[in-house]
Design a protein around this motif. Structure first.
Motif, mmCIF file in Angstrom:
data_model
loop_
_atom_site.group_PDB
_atom_site.id
_atom_site.type_symbol
_atom_site.label_atom_id
_atom_site.label_comp_id
_atom_site.label_asym_id
_atom_site.label_seq_id
_atom_site.Cartn_x
_atom_site.Cartn_y
_atom_site.Cartn_z
ATOM 1 N N VAL A 470 -3.019 0.852 -8.282
ATOM 2 C CA VAL A 470 -2.436 -0.023 -7.265
ATOM 3 C C VAL A 470 -2.714 0.509 -5.864
ATOM 4 O O VAL A 470 -3.034 -0.258 -4.944
ATOM 5 N N THR A 471 -2.609 1.825 -5.665
ATOM 6 C CA THR A 471 -2.787 2.412 -4.336
ATOM 7 C C THR A 471 -4.212 2.209 -3.826
ATOM 8 O O THR A 471 -4.438 1.816 -2.667
ATOM 9 N N LYS A 472 -5.195 2.470 -4.679
ATOM 10 C CA LYS A 472 -6.590 2.306 -4.279
ATOM 11 C C LYS A 472 -6.904 0.851 -3.980
ATOM 12 O O LYS A 472 -7.593 0.534 -3.003
ATOM 13 N N ARG A 473 -6.374 -0.037 -4.805
ATOM 14 C CA ARG A 473 -6.604 -1.470 -4.592
ATOM 15 C C ARG A 473 -6.015 -1.918 -3.258
ATOM 16 O O ARG A 473 -6.650 -2.650 -2.494
ATOM 17 N N ALA A 474 -4.811 -1.472 -2.952
ATOM 18 C CA ALA A 474 -4.159 -1.856 -1.699
ATOM 19 C C ALA A 474 -4.945 -1.335 -0.499
ATOM 20 O O ALA A 474 -5.074 -2.021 0.523
ATOM 21 N N ALA A 475 -5.485 -0.107 -0.590
ATOM 22 C CA ALA A 475 -6.264 0.460 0.519
ATOM 23 C C ALA A 475 -7.530 -0.353 0.755
ATOM 24 O O ALA A 475 -7.924 -0.603 1.908
ATOM 25 N N ARG A 476 -8.180 -0.760 -0.306
ATOM 26 C CA ARG A 476 -9.368 -1.598 -0.171
ATOM 27 C C ARG A 476 -9.035 -2.903 0.543
ATOM 28 O O ARG A 476 -9.750 -3.348 1.453
ATOM 29 N N LEU A 477 -7.950 -3.536 0.150
ATOM 30 C CA LEU A 477 -7.579 -4.823 0.752
ATOM 31 C C LEU A 477 -7.188 -4.655 2.214
ATOM 32 O O LEU A 477 -7.494 -5.518 3.046
ATOM 33 N N ARG A 478 -6.532 -3.543 2.572
ATOM 34 C CA ARG A 478 -6.196 -3.302 3.984
ATOM 35 C C ARG A 478 -7.467 -3.190 4.813
ATOM 36 O O ARG A 478 -7.561 -3.745 5.911
ATOM 37 N N GLY A 479 -8.457 -2.440 4.308
ATOM 38 C CA GLY A 479 -9.707 -2.294 5.043
ATOM 39 C C GLY A 479 -10.426 -3.620 5.215
ATOM 40 O O GLY A 479 -10.965 -3.922 6.284
ATOM 41 N N TRP A 480 -10.448 -4.421 4.162
ATOM 42 C CA TRP A 480 -11.099 -5.734 4.223
ATOM 43 C C TRP A 480 -10.410 -6.640 5.244
ATOM 44 O O TRP A 480 -11.063 -7.298 6.058
ATOM 45 N N ARG A 481 -9.092 -6.672 5.203
ATOM 46 C CA ARG A 481 -8.359 -7.564 6.109
ATOM 47 C C ARG A 481 -8.518 -7.138 7.558
ATOM 48 O O ARG A 481 -8.529 -7.983 8.456
ATOM 49 N N ALA A 482 -8.657 -5.851 7.783
ATOM 50 C CA ALA A 482 -8.896 -5.386 9.154
ATOM 51 C C ALA A 482 -10.253 -5.871 9.659
ATOM 52 O O ALA A 482 -10.383 -6.279 10.828
#
Length: 488
Positions: A470-482
């Motif tokens: 979950v943590t890695k997935r959330a970090a990926r999505l934060r980077g994408w949304r930025a």
């Protein structure tokens, strides 16, 4: 049931193919020829319609020879790159301009004017489509306004999409389009059977130049005897994404598939209910056969496999597309690199035709493997955005079925499962677009009584299950949304 094979013509964006299918769904043989891509101006994409015809015919002849002659072919199915527009002379059967490809963005200003005039809500309600250069109507209008041969053709003018062009050439003058392709033009209302007079008037398209709208399965006409050696019935027609949905046997409401080809296109079967999206997805006709209609919600991503071609042909980062998976695996993560692959704008659910691509997070430690991995990851990020939009529109995915050339890449399919936190199924034969056209042709030729019966042609699937934390997935999505917030 006859054991004669079905011949499919699959006129795609980067190549055209012909395939032979046995009635049990086995793909017997394939012939393929590349299509020349023309980029006359930034954002413009064109094809040579005569090249599409010549190379499609050459591939078809190879398959007829493989089958043992035209009298051995049970029926022909045709599937095609949707929204691409061709104008030709009905007397000479010659193109009047290069085909304007679905990826082309030249009508962005015209679309802005339609939005500013307040037409988008009506168009979305009537056609299921947003205002965007993607769709056919503004391309047709551009040809009428800017191509002298088209403007001056008068009653000799024929307008159509690629399947219309191929049927015209194969039959020697039958001018038809199937309901699934017609639903992508913005000239057909989703709850009607023919061209809508008000929509044609809005775009200034002469109805006399348009083809007759027919079902997706039926007896549409026969090929000229001189082309293949004997007449063969054309019995199935569908746009490529509808055909792939059928080929994946997504025949129940809620079934969803993603075709990873030049672009990526996700369709979810909505049954008989006409779809309406509040999250900028598209409503489209999945198929029409007799009195039966099925609709779909669709999310369209403009750049998928073409991004790999760009990395290969323009940047030289890979020697062949197959290298991408090994490079992605060669590094533990993306090294902080995120890519916005807006090479021809952004499609659903963002619909930003003016967006341009970006690569962010570059450092001295960045390698080509990080950039290639970020490119692959960008597809999963975009599909995740679409998953959220489908769920918000009341059509959550239970399982996603994938197909198309890029789905042969195990790394990207696993990454999609990880980012979606859903099982992803890939059929053993990923060429489901052509298979769907074969299923439709089988129904149209009377080999099957329904698409449900024809689904025996569909192949078994391999399942990819989520494995990312979950943590890695959330970090990926934060980077994408930025990246989206900063550049789109």
């Amino acid at each position: 049931m006859t054991q004669r094979p079905i011949l499919v013509l699959d006129a795609g964006t980067t190549s055209t193919r012909a395939m032979l299918y046995a009635p049990d769904g086995t793909r017997i043989a394939t012939a393929q020829a590349a299509l020349t891509q023309y980029y006359p101006h930034p954002g413009w994409v064109e094809h040579d319609a005569e090249e599409i015809w010549r190379r499609s015919l050459a591939c078809a002849r190879r398959m007829v020879k493989r089958a043992g002659g035209a009298d051995r072919i049970a029926a022909i199915g045709i599937t095609n790159q949707r929204e691409t527009v061709i104008a030709w002379d009905r007397h000479s059967a010659k193109p009047l301009h290069r085909a304007i490809v679905w990826q082309d963005r030249r009508t962005a200003d015209q679309c802005d004017a339609l939005r500013e005039a307040g037409h988008e809500p009506m168009l979305a309600r009537r056609t299921g489509l947003v205002v965007d250069p993607y769709f056919s109507a503004t391309k047709m209008r551009w040809l009428l306004d800017h191509a002298p041969a088209v403007r001056d053709a008068g009653d000799r003018l024929c307008l159509g999409t690629v399947e219309s062009w191929l049927v015209w050439k194969l039959t020697g003058g039958l001018h038809v389009t199937d309901a699934s392709n017609a639903s992508r033009t913005q000239l057909m209302a989703l709850d009607e059977d023919g061209w809508n007079a008000d929509l044609c008037a809005l775009f200034g398209i002469p109805r006399a130049a348009l083809p007759e709208i027919v079902d997706n399965a039926g007896a549409f006409g026969e090929t000229r005897p001189d082309l293949l050696g004997a007449p063969v019935g054309i019995c199935g027609l569908a746009g490529d994404q509808q055909a792939a949905t059928i080929g994946q046997a997504c025949l129940r409401p809620g079934d969803a598939k993603a075709t990873l080809g030049t672009g990526a296109f996700i369709l979810a079967n909505m049954g008989e209910a006409m779809p309406a999206s509040s999250h900028r997805l598209l409503g489209t006709l999945l198929y029409r056969i007799g009195s039966r209609r099925a609709y779909a919600l669709e999310g369209s991503i403009f750049v998928a496999g073409s991004l790999m071609q760009w990395l290969r042909d323009r940047l030289g980062l890979i020697e062949n597309v197959q290298d991408s998976a090994a490079l992605a695996r060669s590094v533990p993560d993306n090294g902080g690199i995120f890519m916005l692959p807006a090479l021809v704008g952004l499609g659903a659910p963002h619909w930003k035709p003016q967006a341009r691509g970006a690569i962010v997070g570059l450092t001295q430690g960045t390698t080509r493997a990080h950039i290639v991995r970020a490119a692959l990851e960008s597809l999963s990020h975009q599909i995740h955005d679409l998953a959220d939009a489908f769920a918000a529109d009341g059509a959550p995915w239970r399982v996603l079925r994938v197909d198309g050339g890029m789905s042969a890449n195990d790394w990207i399919v696993q990454d999609m499962a990880d980012m979606l936190s859903l099982p992803v199924d890939r059929p053993l034969d990923v060429e489901t677009t052509a298979l769907g056209a074969a299923m439709l042709a089988g129904v149209g030729a009377g080999l099957f009584g329904s698409l449900e019966e024809a689904s025996v042609m569909a192949s078994q699937a391999m399942r990819f299950t989520p494995a990312m934390g979950v943590t890695k997935r959330a970090a990926r999505l934060r980077g994408w949304r930025a990246v989206l917030a900063a550049h789109a």
